[in-house]
Design a protein around this motif. Sequence first.
Motif, PDB file in Angstrom:
ATOM      1  N   PRO A 167      -0.524  -0.434 -14.344  1.00 57.58           N
ATOM      2  CA  PRO A 167       0.483  -0.633 -13.290  1.00 57.58           C
ATOM      3  C   PRO A 167       1.222   0.655 -12.933  1.00 57.58           C
ATOM      4  CG  PRO A 167       0.596  -2.427 -14.875  1.00 57.58           C
ATOM      5  CD  PRO A 167      -0.333  -1.400 -15.453  1.00 57.58           C
ATOM      6  N   GLU A 168       1.505   1.494 -13.929  1.00 56.18           N
ATOM      7  CA  GLU A 168       2.183   2.768 -13.647  1.00 56.18           C
ATOM      8  C   GLU A 168       1.305   3.675 -12.791  1.00 56.18           C
ATOM      9  OE1 GLU A 168       5.024   3.327 -17.611  1.00 56.18           O
ATOM     10  OE2 GLU A 168       2.954   4.059 -17.627  1.00 56.18           O
ATOM     11  N   GLN A 169       0.023   3.710 -13.109  1.00 57.66           N
ATOM     12  CA  GLN A 169      -0.888   4.547 -12.328  1.00 57.66           C
ATOM     13  C   GLN A 169      -1.001   4.033 -10.897  1.00 57.66           C
ATOM     14  OE1 GLN A 169      -4.572   5.922 -14.557  1.00 57.66           O
ATOM     15  NE2 GLN A 169      -3.769   4.463 -16.058  1.00 57.66           N
ATOM     16  N   LEU A 170      -1.073   2.717 -10.737  1.00 58.79           N
ATOM     17  CA  LEU A 170      -1.152   2.148  -9.391  1.00 58.79           C
ATOM     18  C   LEU A 170       0.097   2.493  -8.582  1.00 58.79           C
ATOM     19  CD1 LEU A 170      -2.734  -1.347 -10.158  1.00 58.79           C
ATOM     20  CD2 LEU A 170      -3.800   0.542  -8.912  1.00 58.79           C
ATOM     21  N   TYR A 228      -0.029   4.457  -5.028  1.00 57.94           N
ATOM     22  CA  TYR A 228       0.519   3.923  -3.778  1.00 57.94           C
ATOM     23  C   TYR A 228       1.543   4.887  -3.178  1.00 57.94           C
ATOM     24  CZ  TYR A 228      -1.514  -0.482  -5.511  1.00 57.94           C
ATOM     25  OH  TYR A 228      -2.365  -1.448  -5.984  1.00 57.94           O
ATOM     26  N   GLN A 229       2.402   5.447  -4.024  1.00 62.77           N
ATOM     27  CA  GLN A 229       3.429   6.371  -3.533  1.00 62.77           C
ATOM     28  C   GLN A 229       2.805   7.622  -2.922  1.00 62.77           C
ATOM     29  OE1 GLN A 229       6.052   7.179  -6.840  1.00 62.77           O
ATOM     30  NE2 GLN A 229       6.604   5.015  -7.106  1.00 62.77           N
ATOM     31  N   LEU A 263      -0.750   9.654   4.269  1.00 59.36           N
ATOM     32  CA  LEU A 263      -1.178   9.018   5.520  1.00 59.36           C
ATOM     33  C   LEU A 263      -0.475   9.577   6.756  1.00 59.36           C
ATOM     34  CD1 LEU A 263      -1.700   5.269   4.511  1.00 59.36           C
ATOM     35  CD2 LEU A 263      -3.409   7.069   4.806  1.00 59.36           C
ATOM     36  N   PRO A 264       0.847   9.775   6.750  1.00 55.96           N
ATOM     37  CA  PRO A 264       1.484  10.380   7.935  1.00 55.96           C
ATOM     38  C   PRO A 264       0.966  11.791   8.205  1.00 55.96           C
ATOM     39  CG  PRO A 264       3.125   9.347   6.519  1.00 55.96           C
ATOM     40  CD  PRO A 264       1.845   9.373   5.747  1.00 55.96           C
ATOM     41  N   VAL A 299      -0.121  -2.737   1.011  1.00 51.80           N
ATOM     42  CA  VAL A 299      -0.251  -2.712   2.466  1.00 51.80           C
ATOM     43  C   VAL A 299       0.080  -1.305   2.958  1.00 51.80           C
ATOM     44  CG1 VAL A 299       0.543  -3.683   4.652  1.00 51.80           C
ATOM     45  CG2 VAL A 299       0.413  -5.137   2.603  1.00 51.80           C
ATOM     46  N   PHE A 300      -0.806  -0.742   3.773  1.00 51.50           N
ATOM     47  CA  PHE A 300      -0.624   0.621   4.269  1.00 51.50           C
ATOM     48  C   PHE A 300      -0.730   0.625   5.791  1.00 51.50           C
ATOM     49  CE2 PHE A 300      -2.162   0.817  -0.015  1.00 51.50           C
ATOM     50  CZ  PHE A 300      -1.380   1.806  -0.604  1.00 51.50           C
ATOM     51  N   VAL A 301       0.263   1.229   6.420  1.00 54.79           N
ATOM     52  CA  VAL A 301       0.302   1.306   7.880  1.00 54.79           C
ATOM     53  C   VAL A 301      -0.193   2.678   8.311  1.00 54.79           C
ATOM     54  CG1 VAL A 301       1.777   1.224   9.919  1.00 54.79           C
ATOM     55  CG2 VAL A 301       2.213  -0.316   7.993  1.00 54.79           C
TER      56      VAL A 301
END
Length: 720
Positions: free
Chosen positions: A81-84, A88-89, A95-96, A291-293
């Motif tokens: 979970p820490e790696q995930l 994600y962060q 992405l931007p 979820v990624f925008v």
Amino acid sequence: MSGKGDRERIYTNRELSWLQFNERVLEESEDRRVPLFERLRFISIFQSNLDEFFMVRVGSLYDQTLLKEKVLDSKTQMTAPEQLQYIYQNVRKLLPRKAKSYESLMAKLNDQGLEQVPLNSLSAQDFEFLKLYFEKEIAPLTSPQIIDKRQPFPFLKNKEIYVGVRIASKSGAVRLGIISASGHFGRIIYLPSQNGKVRFVLAEDLICLFVEKIFNRHEVLEKVLFRITRNADIDVEDEMVDVDFDYRDAMEELLKKRRKLTPVRLELSGEVSHELTEYLCDHFTLSREQVFVDTCPLDLSFVFALEGKLKGKAELFFSPVAPQIAACIDEKRSMIAQIVEKDILFHYPYHSIKPFISLLNEAANDPEVVSVKITLYRVAKDSKVINALINAAENGKEVSVVVELRARFDEENNIDWSKRLEEAGCHVIYGLPGYKVHSKLLLITRKLGNKIQYITQIGTGNYNEKTAQLYTDLSLMTANPAIGTDASVVFNSLFMGSVVESSTHLLVAPLCFKPRIIGLIDKEIAFAQQGEPAQILLKMNSLTDKVLIDKLIEASRAGVHIKMLVRGICCLKPRVPGSTENIEISSIVGRFLEHSRIFVFGLGERQKIYISSADFMTRNTERRVEVAAPIYDPAIQKEILHLLGIMMKDNVKARVQDMYGIYTYRKNEEEPVNAQEVLYREAYASAEQKKNMPQPPKALIQEKRNPHGFWKRVMRLFHR
């Protein structure tokens, strides 16, 4: 190194290091020295890499979160979970940056005659053209669906783009309409040219624009493009517990199962309402963190199809180059004869793979060749290597092929080739239980009277004509009987279903690779402790094996000077006082994918050089069959040290890692050195020099012929 502080100071988590590598790929799209269209291509590669990362690595971590016992990263002690969370962060930060680079490049390409036409500012003429195109070419081929009690949520394919529409309902609950944005129509839609400009829109954007025409009986409240990424990390061995099965059939079933695995990511093409996001998350059992925008196209693979529309715009692309025939090769002579005379090294993509294909074709037709044995991991779609093997089998040679069906995402291609090889009469096996066969090994056996002669080839990269023009790899060909004997042991073990337990010259994983590498490092440690100069030079794709990492730390502390070129994942931080101050690590990301593995231990007369199919990763050293070959020929040793020296001087595409794990471009006062460009220039110069050399008389270059060869050819004529 048991404390958390020490671990964070010396080690880098594997997944975060991979994200750093992909960030370096993204940097290439931002580098103004790179031609415009090539920069766009790097964004597409960045995204494709990220897709696979989520399918495999994030998928694996997701599976770990479902286990009762905590699984800790061996180096940083981070939980799944820490790696995930870190993944994600970091992805949200990238992405931007990707979107900004894409928008900037498309604006610049617009000035160069390539325009992605914005649908929110269409001219009346363009609007009518696209409306008519949609009605005639796309709408008849769509299969819309509204989700309700009688229409269950359809299965959505991995990475496929869909148009989702939120439809008004009397109860106020979310009702969703879905249309696949792919099908029997092209993804790129070209508009009429204006002033010679290539103008296009994407099919998914066009469907989204006119989606109200499909759901014309409903009020569309909002619409969005989205796609899901599914877990693709299947443990093949766990899935195949029954010993009574056809392995190839089982792999085909496994591929079908992979397509239906759990979603691990949801991508949206823009901000949507909280209600619609929650609806999709609930259905796919995803958290909001997954979820990624994104504001640029969700799939950038279309970029490669645009290249053909830009002919005549040479300034948008890298200067064309062609692999050269190595200067040591005489194309008029037998490849086997030349290898018997001396060892030969090819360095792709600077050298052409054609002479290697010629070697296979020659072996297929040489009456003295009795067998050809080879390991195949990834081959080209239209493989000349496979064709040569089939030809050899049809000519009566014993052809034995190890086809690794578990080569991730190449399984279907390998299944198809294995069928063709078997149909031609080749003896095909599919690797070993519990171990992938990742080695790049070829053994040609000839019978010359009462003597056996081996021609052995050991490489760092696949037998793939396409990637040989895109990846940097090394290929050694030798008639050294001792190396041939070791190679024969490798193949005999594979076909007996076992791993090599001992070898003299080749380093063969899983049992005879890591211990030998540790022994070579220990020798350098001993020299350093005695006050003697000690050195290790390493080039590889990834460094994750903790045992080898800790041994390198030990060597650094002993005073061994270590220089490393690690293109991708690197779980070790250099220059840390008291631990890795004698280690220098850099990474080259450029036009070609750095893929060769080179290991150099020691200096002067005691120096040992190896090329290898294996990285310093636990999966390579413990769970795969890998082969590293020693370089005995002094001229080839000198050549390898030369190319390593050039790469370690690169101050254009090389990034240097600091003690905090941060990569920055190498900057110095030296003349600019782009290693890949230098090596290509050298290949061209050598080929040109060879072309201008006076040719010896034909009598001096004719091969010694078999005295019985003429009568054998006559006999074959009578049997046709």
